[in-house]
Design an enzyme around this catalytic site. Structure first.
Site, PDB file in Angstrom:
ATOM      1  N   CYS A 163      -4.577  10.864   1.426  1.00  0.00           N
ATOM      2  CA  CYS A 163      -3.778   9.562   1.246  1.00  0.00           C
ATOM      3  C   CYS A 163      -2.231   9.867   0.922  1.00  0.00           C
ATOM      4  O   CYS A 163      -1.396   9.610   1.644  1.00  0.00           O
ATOM      5  CB  CYS A 163      -4.205   8.639   0.439  1.00  0.00           C
ATOM      6  N   LYS A 176       0.746  -1.066   0.143  1.00  0.00           N
ATOM      7  CA  LYS A 176      -0.202  -0.076  -0.142  1.00  0.00           C
ATOM      8  C   LYS A 176       0.965   1.202   0.049  1.00  0.00           C
ATOM      9  O   LYS A 176       0.675   2.307  -0.777  1.00  0.00           O
ATOM     10  CB  LYS A 176      -0.939   0.018   1.188  1.00  0.00           C
TER      11      LYS A 176
HETATM   12  P1  NAD Z   1     -12.901   8.638   7.179  1.00  0.00           P
HETATM   13  O1  NAD Z   1     -12.195   9.632   8.010  1.00  0.00           O
HETATM   14  O2  NAD Z   1     -13.340   8.930   5.929  1.00  0.00           O
HETATM   15  O3  NAD Z   1     -13.403   7.507   7.984  1.00  0.00           O
HETATM   16  C1  NAD Z   1     -13.081   7.056   9.050  1.00  0.00           C
HETATM   17  C2  NAD Z   1     -14.003   6.605   9.940  1.00  0.00           C
HETATM   18  O4  NAD Z   1     -13.557   6.013  11.029  1.00  0.00           O
HETATM   19  C3  NAD Z   1     -14.577   7.979  10.584  1.00  0.00           C
HETATM   20  O5  NAD Z   1     -16.167   7.896  10.239  1.00  0.00           O
HETATM   21  C4  NAD Z   1     -14.485   7.658  12.137  1.00  0.00           C
HETATM   22  O6  NAD Z   1     -15.621   8.348  12.970  1.00  0.00           O
HETATM   23  C5  NAD Z   1     -14.313   6.391  12.162  1.00  0.00           C
HETATM   24  N1  NAD Z   1     -13.727   6.045  13.382  1.00  0.00           N
HETATM   25  C6  NAD Z   1     -12.616   6.255  14.141  1.00  0.00           C
HETATM   26  N2  NAD Z   1     -12.236   5.801  15.218  1.00  0.00           N
HETATM   27  C7  NAD Z   1     -12.973   4.913  15.353  1.00  0.00           C
HETATM   28  C8  NAD Z   1     -13.442   3.960  16.473  1.00  0.00           C
HETATM   29  N3  NAD Z   1     -12.452   3.637  17.600  1.00  0.00           N
HETATM   30  N4  NAD Z   1     -14.651   3.267  16.417  1.00  0.00           N
HETATM   31  C9  NAD Z   1     -15.461   3.213  15.368  1.00  0.00           C
HETATM   32  N5  NAD Z   1     -15.218   4.290  14.428  1.00  0.00           N
HETATM   33  C10 NAD Z   1     -14.312   4.990  14.262  1.00  0.00           C
HETATM   34  O7  NAD Z   1     -11.310   7.829   6.679  1.00  0.00           O
HETATM   35  P2  NAD Z   1     -11.249   7.098   5.336  1.00  0.00           P
HETATM   36  O8  NAD Z   1     -10.891   8.153   4.198  1.00  0.00           O
HETATM   37  O9  NAD Z   1     -12.369   6.235   5.064  1.00  0.00           O
HETATM   38  O10 NAD Z   1      -9.693   6.477   5.325  1.00  0.00           O
HETATM   39  C11 NAD Z   1      -9.842   5.146   6.158  1.00  0.00           C
HETATM   40  C12 NAD Z   1      -8.398   4.392   6.076  1.00  0.00           C
HETATM   41  O11 NAD Z   1      -8.193   4.038   4.902  1.00  0.00           O
HETATM   42  C13 NAD Z   1      -7.096   5.263   6.418  1.00  0.00           C
HETATM   43  O12 NAD Z   1      -6.319   4.657   6.891  1.00  0.00           O
HETATM   44  C14 NAD Z   1      -6.795   5.766   4.965  1.00  0.00           C
HETATM   45  O13 NAD Z   1      -5.506   5.998   4.839  1.00  0.00           O
HETATM   46  C15 NAD Z   1      -7.294   4.483   4.161  1.00  0.00           C
HETATM   47  N6  NAD Z   1      -7.418   4.774   2.759  1.00  0.00           N
HETATM   48  C16 NAD Z   1      -8.408   5.753   2.305  1.00  0.00           C
HETATM   49  C17 NAD Z   1      -8.446   5.984   0.933  1.00  0.00           C
HETATM   50  C18 NAD Z   1      -9.573   7.196   0.646  1.00  0.00           C
HETATM   51  O14 NAD Z   1      -9.488   7.358  -0.709  1.00  0.00           O
HETATM   52  N7  NAD Z   1     -10.174   7.755   1.381  1.00  0.00           N
HETATM   53  C19 NAD Z   1      -8.137   5.084   0.045  1.00  0.00           C
HETATM   54  C20 NAD Z   1      -7.222   4.064   0.443  1.00  0.00           C
HETATM   55  C21 NAD Z   1      -7.177   3.782   1.709  1.00  0.00           C
END
Ligand code: NAD
Length: 508
Positions: free
Chosen positions: A311, A255
């Site tokens: 990201c 990743k």
């Molecule tokens: P986001 O901020 O949109 O969503 C994360 C969610 O997790 C939030 O709604 C938050 O309230 C929840 N959360 C945090 N701690 C929590 C807990 N203890 N219990 C329950 N819920 C909890 O984040 P995202 O963009 O979806 O990214 C998530 C992961 O995926 C990250 O590590 C990111 O690097 C990775 N990622 C993101 C993308 C992207 O395009 N956004 C693409 C690939 C990978």
């Protein structure tokens, strides 16, 4: 290689029990997805679409309540519709414990923001892992829970998650019977096409130290691997999807390496574009010419004001932080970041070259989100550029009907005004900057733009998204990135330029 269990280590060659396999193949899985943001919600919805029963969990009570009503509080094309279509298999809750006890598989998809030292902040992942352990302590399970980490985490986090689940079990004090397997399943979806990317990925990567876990994941993803799920797309864009299995740490590294490579590719073309600008070459032609080489590929070769988002910046920083842990230098990644930082400043420089002072100048920023088809403002270059312009005495008006209303703008609204009509942003502006290459900018009425702007009007095309001749013909000074001032001797006109622009608009 072993998989973790409190009652000892089982051989990695275990396979899922036949009765369990019969059930999950015939009836689908019970799945929990912790974190219902961009990744968690897209993952959960698409898994429900494959026929699994999914409960998405989030600690944000308001988010869960809105999702329960069928609404998503962020912009992601097609996601709400797919949620509605699979509503009978998709549920939302803040309650992790009961879901964990019943689930076959729990995904972790919480945010892993950049910490102060550049390293990924794993506190959300850690909290979830510990809670999973606590929930497992009282579960009377016949089979191990497969805990799948989708959050982007540093190498070694799989073992860390295992340790924290065990800690949770021990804290709850009744964990002797609980089994779990940890899997790394990095996510590669792009915001703006999250549904498409989840259903038609380039590959599914699964890292695990247990054969049983890999087998479970293979069954879970079978409809994706074989592209056998129902879809309205005809023909399907993919015939089959590679299922890549590795150990845990290699999956985690895949990743980071993928994102670091893509960021480096963009910084590379930006480096070339700066030399093109000096030497009078057109970087769009150069990118087209090198991109046809299959070893290079045409994507991520759009010069401009650089990469941003939720990201790339944090993942490149996290990979550099991982290397620092081993006292290893990363000159290539350091340069990738340095080139990117410089590209932002080049926007300011281009404005200064034309306007001289920016004090009292009205500057329209066209779109705020870090890329098209999303409202995500995390790491968006627009806010950095707006802040810099504000410091230099400029007046900033931003046009963005999608991201403009987001709470994420926070204190940015102190120094910039947001409008929802592009012509309103351009009225009386001394200059405009295309920050994000939304398709709509190709359709703007540039004669009208010229008549609305201060004379002589100036456009800085931060994404090389437009046909310079078209803009210049309307009487607007055009400044792109690395496009020189001249026209290519081989330029065969509108269609070819449109083609180049289209590729730019495809940028991720
Ligand atoms: P986001 O901020 O949109 O969503 C994360 C969610 O997790 C939030 O709604 C938050 O309230 C929840 N959360 C945090 N701690 C929590 C807990 N203890 N219990 C329950 N819920 C909890 O984040 P995202 O963009 O979806 O990214 C998530 C992961 O995926 C990250 O590590 C990111 O690097 C990775 N990622 C993101 C993308 C992207 O395009 N956004 C693409 C690939 C990978």
């Amino acid at each position: 290689m072993v998989w973790m269990t409190l009652s000892g280590c089982r051989a990695s060659t275990s396979t899922p029990k036949p009765r369990f396999v019969r059930r999950i193949v015939s009836e689908g899985f019970d799945i929990g997805v912790v974190g219902s943001g961009y990744v968690g919600l897209a993952t959960g919805t698409c898994l429900a679409h494959l026929g699994h029963r999914v409960t998405c969990i989030d600690k944000d009570v308001r988010l869960v309540s809105r999702l329960g009503e069928g609404h998503i509080p962020f912009y992601e094309p097609g996601l709400e519709k797919l949620m509605a279509k699979n509503a009978d298999r998709l549920h939302f809750t803040t309650e992790l414990t009961s879901v964990t006890r019943e689930a076959d598989v729990v995904f972790i998809a919480v945010d892993t923001p950049q910490g102060e030292d550049g390293a990924a902040d794993l506190s959300n992942v850690a909290a979830v892992a510990r809670s999973i352990g606590q929930a497992l302590s009282e579960a009377n399970r016949e089979r191990p829970l497969v805990v799948v980490n989708k959050s982007t985490v540093p190498v070694g986090s799989g073992a860390y998650i295992s340790m924290l689940i065990q800690d949770g079990l021990e804290e709850a004090g009744n964990g002797e019977e609980a089994d779990f397997l940890v899997v790394s399943n990095p996510e590669f979806l792009r915001e703006g096409s999250a549904v498409y990317d989840s259903l038609f990925p380039d590959r599914v990567v699964v890292g695990a130290d247990s054969r049983e876990a890999v087998d479970v994941m293979r069954i879970l993803y079978k409809p994706i691997i074989e592209q056998s799920f129902p879809t309205e797309l005809d023909p399907k864009p993919k015939v089959a999807v590679p299922f890549v299995t590795t150990d845990l740490v290699s999956a985690e590294m895949i990743k980071y390496a993928a994102n670091a490579f893509l960021a480096t590719k963009i910084s590379f073309i930006n480096e070339v574009s700066n030399v093109c600008e000096l030497a009078g070459a057109d970087v769009a032609d150069v990118a087209y010419g090198i991109g046809l080489d299959e070893r290079i590929g045409s994507r991520f070769l759009s010069a401009g004001l650089g990469w941003g988002g939720s990201c790339f910046p944090k993942d490149v920083a996290a990979l550099r932080a991982v290397a620092r842990e081993y006292e290893h230098e990363t000159p290539l990644l350091d340069a990738t970041v340095a080139v990117n930082d410089r590209q932002r400043k080049r926007v300011i420089l281009k404005l200064q070259q034309e306007l001289h002072t920016l004090k009292g100048k009205r500057i329209a920023l066209l779109r705020l989100s870090f890329k098209p088809k999303t409202d995500d403002l995390r790491g968006a270059p627009s806010l950095e550029i707006a802040r810099d312009l504000d410091r230099r005495g400029g007046r900033i008006v931003c046009y963005d009907p999608v991201a403009g209303g987001r709470k994420a703008m926070g204190s940015a609204t102190d120094f910039l005004k947001v409008v929802f009509d592009p012509y309103e942003a351009l009225r009386e502006a001394h200059a405009a900057v295309i920050v994000t290459e939304w398709e709509e900018f190709r359709e703007l009425d540039w004669e009208r733009v010229a008549s609305l702007m201060q004379k002589p009007p100036l456009l800085v095309d931060g994404r090389n998204a437009l046909n310079p001749e078209r803009v210049r013909a309307a009487g607007i000074r055009y400044r792109g990135f690395g496009r020189g001032e001249g026209q290519s001797a081989f330029d065969s006109g509108e269609a070819r330029v449109a083609n180049l622009s289209y590729r730019n608009l495809e940028r991720d």
